[in-house]
Design an enzyme around this catalytic site. Structure first.
Site, PDB file in Angstrom:
ATOM      1  N   TYR A   1     -11.754  -4.470  11.243  1.00  0.00           N
ATOM      2  CA  TYR A   1     -11.186  -3.944  12.489  1.00  0.00           C
ATOM      3  C   TYR A   1     -11.052  -5.059  13.513  1.00  0.00           C
ATOM      4  CZ  TYR A   1     -12.279   0.476  10.282  1.00  0.00           C
ATOM      5  OH  TYR A   1     -12.322   1.525   9.399  1.00  0.00           O
TER       6      TYR A   1
ATOM      7  N   TYR B   1       1.612  -2.201   4.700  1.00  0.00           N
ATOM      8  CA  TYR B   1       1.563  -0.739   4.734  1.00  0.00           C
ATOM      9  C   TYR B   1       2.996  -0.242   4.598  1.00  0.00           C
ATOM     10  CZ  TYR B   1      -3.196  -1.383   6.408  1.00  0.00           C
ATOM     11  OH  TYR B   1      -4.513  -1.745   6.509  1.00  0.00           O
TER      12      TYR B   1
ATOM     13  N   PRO C   1       1.862  11.120  -2.351  1.00  0.00           N
ATOM     14  CA  PRO C   1       2.865  12.048  -1.818  1.00  0.00           C
ATOM     15  C   PRO C   1       2.402  13.500  -1.919  1.00  0.00           C
ATOM     16  CG  PRO C   1       3.833  10.521  -3.402  1.00  0.00           C
ATOM     17  CD  PRO C   1       2.354  10.412  -3.542  1.00  0.00           C
ATOM     18  N   LYS C   2       3.128  14.355  -1.240  1.00  0.00           N
ATOM     19  CA  LYS C   2       2.693  15.755  -1.157  1.00  0.00           C
ATOM     20  C   LYS C   2       3.270  16.635  -2.262  1.00  0.00           C
ATOM     21  CE  LYS C   2       0.982  15.987   3.431  1.00  0.00           C
ATOM     22  NZ  LYS C   2       0.817  14.513   3.376  1.00  0.00           N
TER      23      LYS C   2
ATOM     24  N   GLU D   1       0.841  -1.195   0.000  1.00  0.00           N
ATOM     25  CA  GLU D   1       0.000   0.000   0.000  1.00  0.00           C
ATOM     26  C   GLU D   1       0.876   1.245   0.000  1.00  0.00           C
ATOM     27  OE1 GLU D   1      -3.554  -0.162   2.250  1.00  0.00           O
ATOM     28  OE2 GLU D   1      -3.360   1.909   2.957  1.00  0.00           O
TER      29      GLU D   1
ATOM     30  N   THR E   1      -3.774   5.082  -1.697  1.00  0.00           N
ATOM     31  CA  THR E   1      -4.763   5.635  -0.764  1.00  0.00           C
ATOM     32  C   THR E   1      -5.477   6.825  -1.381  1.00  0.00           C
ATOM     33  OG1 THR E   1      -3.221   7.171   0.266  1.00  0.00           O
ATOM     34  CG2 THR E   1      -3.349   4.948   1.192  1.00  0.00           C
ATOM     35  N   TRP E   2      -6.626   7.135  -0.823  1.00  0.00           N
ATOM     36  CA  TRP E   2      -7.438   8.223  -1.336  1.00  0.00           C
ATOM     37  C   TRP E   2      -6.928   9.546  -0.806  1.00  0.00           C
ATOM     38  CZ3 TRP E   2     -10.009   9.266  -5.295  1.00  0.00           C
ATOM     39  CH2 TRP E   2     -10.913  10.346  -5.339  1.00  0.00           C
TER      40      TRP E   2
ATOM     41  N   ARG F   1     -15.398   4.475   4.542  1.00  0.00           N
ATOM     42  CA  ARG F   1     -16.156   5.632   4.982  1.00  0.00           C
ATOM     43  C   ARG F   1     -15.216   6.824   5.071  1.00  0.00           C
ATOM     44  NH1 ARG F   1     -17.982   6.709  11.040  1.00  0.00           N
ATOM     45  NH2 ARG F   1     -15.765   7.218  11.023  1.00  0.00           N
ATOM     46  N   GLY F   2     -14.064   6.585   5.634  1.00  0.00           N
ATOM     47  CA  GLY F   2     -13.113   7.687   5.817  1.00  0.00           C
ATOM     48  C   GLY F   2     -13.277   8.311   7.188  1.00  0.00           C
TER      49      GLY F   2
END
Lengths: 615, 615
Positions: free
Chosen positions: A152, A276, A27-28, A23, A54-55, A113-114
């Protein structure tokens, strides 16, 4: 392909090794994105079953996830799963994201959901829960997407009742979820118990454990807290005493996570590990290595991944793409960008419809070298003459540096048989650009050269492309003519051009529309595949690109020489200027040559022998 | 290609051996036409530069010349020169003939006046002289046709003034004639003098001497008188004493003509010999052999003749034809007939546009076996069981008979490596239909297997097609499965069908649209050529054809058994009936199988080994 199908294929044989996936988050900065692509490109070699992006919720870069999904599928050929959260997302943005994923050939969505808004307000999105998003995807796209959901194992932070959490998960399955990826966890017994509960509860879709490698102590503790997961005592017992030594933490963390993963794999619930990566390479690969999953890297049974000697794009528009010119072998980003508008690949074969269609080189000029000016200077320094540039190339050939202005990709074992010759050329003022060795019928499952279905044989003609000082052009032609006179007119084919001509300076190709297949494969029950070619029209398009790359490089050096903010103790301005002029001289005082040795059967090594006579 | 161009190519090198051509006349019966095609087909192997078909002036078969020109160009791939006479020919028939030649890809016309009406009346045609015809061709077709004219080294029978005859020839050259073919002659000194006169007179187009081999004394004398040509004394001196022994005449005639030809070739005027074959093979080939021109049979420099492993059609509509299914390998007449209406070959490659286009088998049913009933009975006798049929096939494999009901072509050296295996199968009740041996990268100039441009390499996968008693089908499948389980699912590919199914009975091909290239070649500077394939759709079309062939054969035998005019001392009627029933049993009690061994690299001979286990 859908992740569930890939899981079934990968584990058809019960004793098959565990599969795994990576995953990555968005990046920024745009340089960060380029760097991540390079990292993904390397990690492709580890043979992950898929990757996740990732979103990127809201913000300036709201479509970065879509853009990255497109690049990983189309350019990098990685099976991609796109995260999509519904918190604060209006319907039209969700639909855009899904449509973009669809268009990119992405078939996997992790529906989330976020996180709720940090200020405690209600989500402004059209959907409140992941189950609503699943329902929407199913209504709109039928069974096109394979849908994953979050699990979870230690309960949901906002839901104290674990049974409720399980009920929510069951509802998501009932709405159409196809697999579960869990939050990170360290308590493996709790995880296995949770899996049992899931199964007892009628949740029977695959459960993929989310694995968070331990890279340093502080982030390990912080992430566990942030995610509300418990840390078993033995983790603390073994890590706390060494917490100030990052290297030791990483080694011990790797051991701890190896034990955790091994326990998971020994249970009947898990055959796949989802890492991750936090966009890092080392801790995930260490863990894979420690789990003995890297040595199992082998040719896939499913053909799609490796059906060509180049990385096959997963974009459905490129489904029938079966041939690429050799010139962009190490420039897949620019090749795909240039050919992005091809509305069809002529039934997997080249023909009149394809040739003149290489997009304008200007259109991506800003991106002609995929690095910032600062990185360009630090990567390749300031070569001021052919010896210094030769040394840079030798470092590249020796895998000491991993890219070149004209090459996104690091050197692979493929060139081993000609590496010493390439180094020799670069030590003697001849700048090699691209090459491939001769191969005469090696098994298609060969680790280095193999591609395509198994039980086939693959072939290559030797190819070399290089920059040669113009002064040596006549000697080169003399040498080539000597060989052609002796071995036959078509023993070698060559193209020579320079930056000032729109056409070739010289060639022995009579019919300029001739296409030379330089890589091909013969497989059981198939027609012959011939995926890599050399031909005039694409060489001329490539030539323009190469000279633009050199111009860009020279400009970066020139600008740096004008930069008054150089720190005095590190003032390279004079060297910058000299180097810029030298790179300019590659454009003005060299010719670009490519040569194919057409005899792939009798090893004579004509190409290198003839060039060495030019020293 | 134009004859003048071919002459230039063939004699680019001054020391190149003499080239030669054959003239054939239009036979009187359709069986005669079929036999002549077979003869031409064999004589193609001698590598003539071109062939002539004489004009069939008027009569019931007035379009036979056009039909034959079309067949020799399209099916047999022979460079053809069509004779065309204008005597008694109305303009529309001349234009039809020229248009047909054009459409067939014929680029050479021998423009003749033709013999005047035998009753002494005037010609009723639109053109009086050959020069008018030349003029018309030039006006109508520009430079498309290369035009030949007749030359009379011993003067024209109707024109006592030899200078006048020379003037007429000069006029024909001025009107646009490109080359001269002379009448037959035996006085070689006179011929050489005449050539000198031509040159002195400004006639500078190539002069091709017409050579009439001597096959027996009477016809030799008759033809000389008929053509008004003198016979040098030494011909009579050497032939008259042996005139009653045809064999001796032929041998001595061959010597005499060899001397004549050698003198011609030693002169500076002649580098090409045109043989009046009289539709016979032996005397021309004897003469060629005696002149040492057969040993010089070698690969042409010009590629068109040999650019495929099958005979390339010269018909311009088939210009881009680059692939054929292997099933019609020995049935080129029916293959071309079936595919005649294909309006395009998909750019030299197979694709959706090609597959279902095999013309209806009914359309040429009358011609499904290219021989009359009488010839069928005499060629293949009356096999009444698989042993007798097996012996027939073994005779074919040993080149004792030259065709089979399903094979127009005689066996070549290509099958030497598998011949003993094929014989073994046919000795054991398994009827072989078609085959090719495995070839792994033999030089494209190889005498037996080579094709395509020089300096390339050619490859073949082993192929075998046969009829197997239905009772053995399960054993066959067992044997195949043993191999597939051991060597891999795709080590072999097979198709099995029978006369009653519209589809396959059995196969291990999963995707029925898969195309297996079984013959391919890798050449300098080219894409890989893959001209011979195996695929399901064409196999099913071929199956129908094969069963129709067998049905036709059986019917011929049945009709013969009902023929009350059998002579009593040679009454085969019972045997005819038995044989007819046996051939019917091949249709009802056998399956048709083909197998490709996909491994062309490691010689294992899996196919024969597995079939021999079925005895």
């Amino acid at each position: 392909m859908k992740i569930t199908e890939k899981l079934l294929q990968a584990h058809k044989d019960e004793n098959a090794p565990a599969s795994f996936s990576f995953e990555f988050f968005t990046p920024k900065t745009s340089q960060g994105v380029q760097n991540l692509y390079d990292r993904m490109d390397r990690m492709y070699q580890l043979n992950p079953l898929f990757i996740d992006i990732t979103w990127n919720a809201g913000g300036r870069l709201s479509n970065l996830t879509s853009e990255m999904v497109n690049t990983t599928s189309t350019v990098l050929g990685l099976e991609t799963c796109m995260h999509l959260t519904c918190t604060n997302m209006p319907l039209n943005l969700i639909d855009d994201a899904l449509q973009n994923a669809y268009n990119s050939g992405c078939q996997n969505i992790l529906a989330l959901r976020g996180d709720p808004p940090l200020d405690g307000s209600e989500s402004t999105g059209d959907f409140k829960f992941a189950k609503d998003l699943i329902n929407h995807i199913k209504n709109k796209f039928g069974n096109h997407f394979c849908i994953g959901v979050a699990g979870y194992p230690e309960g949901h932070p906002e839901e104290p009742n674990n049974l409720k959490t399980l009920e929510f998960l069951k509802i998501k399955q009932d709405e159409g979820a196809d697999f579960i990826v869990t939050q990170l966890f360290y308590d493996v017994e709790n995880f296995i118990n949770w899996c049992k509960k899931c199964r007892d509860f009628g949740i029977n879709i695959p459960i993929i454990p989310g694995i968070m490698p331990i890279s340093n102590y502080n982030s390990f503790i912080r992430r566990a807290k942030w995610n509300n997961v418990s840390i078993p005592n033995h983790f603390i017992d073994r890590l706390d005493p060494i917490k100030d030594d990052d290297l030791k933490v990483r080694d011990e963390g790797c051991l701890l996570m190896t034990e955790l993963c091994q326990t998971l794999l020994n249970s009947k619930f898990v055959n796949h590990l989802h890492f991750y990566t936090m966009n890092l390479e080392k801790s995930s690969t260490m863990l894979l290595d420690s789990l003995n999953l890297l040595s199992n890297k082998q040719k896939n049974d499913y053909e799609c991944e490796n059906s060509k000697p180049w990385r096959k794009s997963l974009n459905p528009l490129r489904e029938s793409e079966n041939v690429r010119p050799i010139f962009w072998k190490n420039r897949k980003f620019s090749y795909i960008q240039r050919t992005n508008n091809w509305d069809e690949f002529p039934n997997g074969r080249w023909g009149d419809s394809r040739s003149p269609a290489f997009g304008n080189v200007d259109m991506f000029e800003h991106n002609i070298i995929r690095h910032s000016s600062t990185k360009i200077l630090s990567l390749w320094n300031r070569p001021t003459n052919s010896t210094e540039l030769g040394n840079l190339l030798i470092d590249y050939l020796n895998n000491k540096i991993h890219c070149l202005p004209w090459s996104d990709t690091q050197v692979t074992d493929e060139i081993n048989s000609i590496k010493s010759d390439l180094i020799d050329l670069n030590s003697n003022g001849i700048i090699t650009i691209n090459s491939q060795p001769r191969i005469n019928g090696i098994k298609s499952t060969d680790k280095i050269f193999g591609w395509g279905p198994s039980n086939g044989y693959v072939y290559q003609k030797q190819y070399l492309e290089f920059l040669l000082p113009k002064l040596k052009l006549n000697s080169l032609l003399d040498q080539i003519n000597l060989i052609i006179n002796e071995d036959g007119y078509d023993s070698l084919n060559y193209f020579i051009t320079d930056s000032s001509s729109n056409n070739l300076l010289n060639t022995n190709i009579i019919d300029s529309s001739d296409v030379n297949a330089v890589t091909w494969g013969c497989f059981p029950g198939r027609e012959i595949a011939q995926p890599t070619i050399v031909e005039k029209v694409s060489f001329l398009a490539w030539k323009d690109e190469l000279y633009l790359i050199l111009k860009k490089w020279s400009n970066v050096l020139l600008n740096s020489s004008n930069d008054l903010e150089h720190e005095p103790e590190n003032d390279n301005r004079l060297k910058d200027l000299k180097s810029s002029k030298f790179i300019d001289s590659l454009i003005s005082d060299y010719v670009l040559v490519n040569i194919v040795d057409n005899d792939y059967v009798n090893p004579t090594d004509r190409i290198f022998t003839l060039i060495k006579k030019l020293y």
